[in-house]
Write an enzyme that holds these catalytic residues in place. Sequence first.
Site, short mmCIF file in Angstrom:
data_model
loop_
_atom_site.label_atom_id
_atom_site.label_comp_id
_atom_site.label_asym_id
_atom_site.label_seq_id
_atom_site.Cartn_x
_atom_site.Cartn_y
_atom_site.Cartn_z
N ILE A 125 0.85 -1.19 0.00
CA ILE A 125 0.00 0.00 0.00
C ILE A 125 0.89 1.24 0.00
O ILE A 125 1.87 1.31 0.74
CB ILE A 125 -0.93 0.01 1.23
CG1 ILE A 125 -1.81 -1.25 1.23
CG2 ILE A 125 -1.79 1.26 1.26
CD1 ILE A 125 -2.64 -1.42 2.50
N GLN A 126 0.54 2.22 -0.82
CA GLN A 126 1.36 3.42 -0.94
C GLN A 126 1.57 4.12 0.39
O GLN A 126 0.66 4.23 1.21
CB GLN A 126 0.72 4.40 -1.93
CG GLN A 126 0.75 3.96 -3.38
CD GLN A 126 -0.51 3.26 -3.82
OE1 GLN A 126 -1.02 2.41 -3.10
NE2 GLN A 126 -1.01 3.59 -5.01
N LYS A 127 2.81 4.61 0.57
CA LYS A 127 3.19 5.46 1.70
C LYS A 127 2.98 4.81 3.06
O LYS A 127 2.58 5.44 4.02
CB LYS A 127 2.46 6.81 1.63
CG LYS A 127 2.49 7.49 0.27
CD LYS A 127 3.86 7.52 -0.36
CE LYS A 127 4.88 8.34 0.39
NZ LYS A 127 6.22 8.30 -0.25
N GLY A 148 5.62 2.72 4.13
CA GLY A 148 6.94 2.18 4.40
C GLY A 148 7.20 0.89 3.66
O GLY A 148 8.14 0.16 3.97
N HIS A 180 1.17 -1.16 -7.69
CA HIS A 180 0.50 -1.18 -6.38
C HIS A 180 -0.83 -1.92 -6.46
O HIS A 180 -1.88 -1.41 -6.06
CB HIS A 180 0.29 0.25 -5.87
CG HIS A 180 1.54 0.88 -5.35
ND1 HIS A 180 2.10 0.54 -4.14
CD2 HIS A 180 2.34 1.85 -5.88
CE1 HIS A 180 3.19 1.26 -3.95
NE2 HIS A 180 3.37 2.05 -4.99
N ARG A 189 -0.36 1.92 8.14
CA ARG A 189 0.22 3.12 8.75
C ARG A 189 -0.89 4.01 9.31
O ARG A 189 -2.02 3.99 8.82
CB ARG A 189 1.04 3.88 7.71
CG ARG A 189 1.76 5.11 8.26
CD ARG A 189 2.57 5.79 7.16
NE ARG A 189 3.27 6.97 7.67
CZ ARG A 189 4.00 7.78 6.90
NH1 ARG A 189 4.12 7.54 5.61
NH2 ARG A 189 4.59 8.83 7.43
N TRP A 223 0.26 7.67 -9.67
CA TRP A 223 0.13 6.22 -9.85
C TRP A 223 -0.90 5.97 -10.94
O TRP A 223 -1.69 5.02 -10.86
CB TRP A 223 -0.28 5.56 -8.54
CG TRP A 223 0.77 5.65 -7.48
CD1 TRP A 223 1.95 4.97 -7.45
CD2 TRP A 223 0.76 6.48 -6.31
NE1 TRP A 223 2.67 5.32 -6.33
CE2 TRP A 223 1.97 6.25 -5.62
CE3 TRP A 223 -0.15 7.40 -5.78
CZ2 TRP A 223 2.30 6.90 -4.43
CZ3 TRP A 223 0.17 8.06 -4.61
CH2 TRP A 223 1.37 7.80 -3.94
N ARG A 259 8.43 13.39 7.09
CA ARG A 259 8.13 14.56 6.26
C ARG A 259 6.71 15.04 6.53
O ARG A 259 6.43 16.22 6.58
CB ARG A 259 8.30 14.20 4.79
CG ARG A 259 9.75 14.05 4.35
CD ARG A 259 9.83 13.64 2.91
NE ARG A 259 11.22 13.50 2.47
CZ ARG A 259 11.59 12.97 1.32
NH1 ARG A 259 10.67 12.53 0.48
NH2 ARG A 259 12.86 12.91 0.99
#
Length: 398
Positions: free
Chosen positions: A86-88, A90, A142, A176, A195, A314
């Site tokens: 899954i994006q973002k 880690g 993804h 996350r 994406w 970030r």
Amino acid sequence: MVERSSKFLLIVVGSVCFMLILYQYVAPGVINFGSPHGYFAEEDEGDIFPTPDPHYVKKYYFPVRDLERTIDFQIKGEDVIVFLHIQKTGGTTFGRHLVQNVRLEVPCDCRPGQKKCTCYRPNRKETWLFSRFSTGWSCGLHADWTELTNCVPGVLDKKESQQKNLRKFYYITLLRDPVSRYLSEWRHVQRGATWKTSLHMCDGRTPTPEELPSCYEGSDWSGCTLQQFMDCPYNLANNRQVRMLADLSLVGCYNMSTVPEKKRAQLLLESAKKNLRDMAFFGLTEYQRKTQFLFERTFRLRFIRPFMQYNSTRAAGVDLDNTTVQRIEELNELDMELYDYARDLGNPALSDCAGSGYNPLIGGQTGCGSSSPVPCFFPANKGALALLSLIFSMAFCR
């Protein structure tokens, strides 16, 4: 007399080592015992991981069968680990751990300049790992649960030039904190990332432009403000984790007119929870070292280097007022509930570490067994922990 002096000296030295290692656990990276800097630096996912909320209160309770995730993974058999990225969350860092950092009889072959590694079984040239860094985006960029479960068997049959009905697939993923993940995706998109080549395949077809409109015109959405990002009703960042873990066929895929909105949301959430329970393993970005321990215990595989936990991101650098945070939570209401669910589903297994006498960096029991004074932490240096275990064994196990 000499024996008593030696024992006293061992206790003193052991205590000093223990304090140093404990300090490394509490404040990793402040003291470096030889761990290479930048080993897991990323070109496309530079986020480091936030500190867990110390005020979290348990909300869900599960039967033992849902908490026990130890499996009999046979790397020499027909078993395959499938990583749902899954994006973002880690996932890039974790994906590199899988191909570069697992202690294997036959390590993955990762060559400079190549994006993929070859991860063969020890006894034949067949892959045991389906992931971005081993097989590439073979089911689409993804790919989600709906795509992977319908695609992976066929892809492997084609790669290995034979059909196998005996393969056992072990799905794994990372989750996350939804607010941090959402902000991280916004910053990623703001820098020009997209994406848009993702397939979103469901029930044998991709969604039409009417079913899945774009939030922007042109090649990307670079420079978009957070307000613009939140205002787009078609933004797939909203509740991304639930959508990617659920069976989209249950709600007519991306056709929003098939099921009423509230029922659709409930079906997706319940499906995501079920699929998460059924996974062989899932980790939480905010608990890196515990995620490492749980993966090692589940698959009986050992990592060479310990995972690193950082305390800023970030996304954390974004100055937000309470109203904006609340708005993000509302947009990700389903993800918020899934994350709480995942925390409670995973934490009992993770908390087994303390006092178990098991150390994943050495293997087996440390010291004198379950009563060993060496706790099941993740210090930054395997050799130091081995020395400490030996010292404590000599001092206390006589």
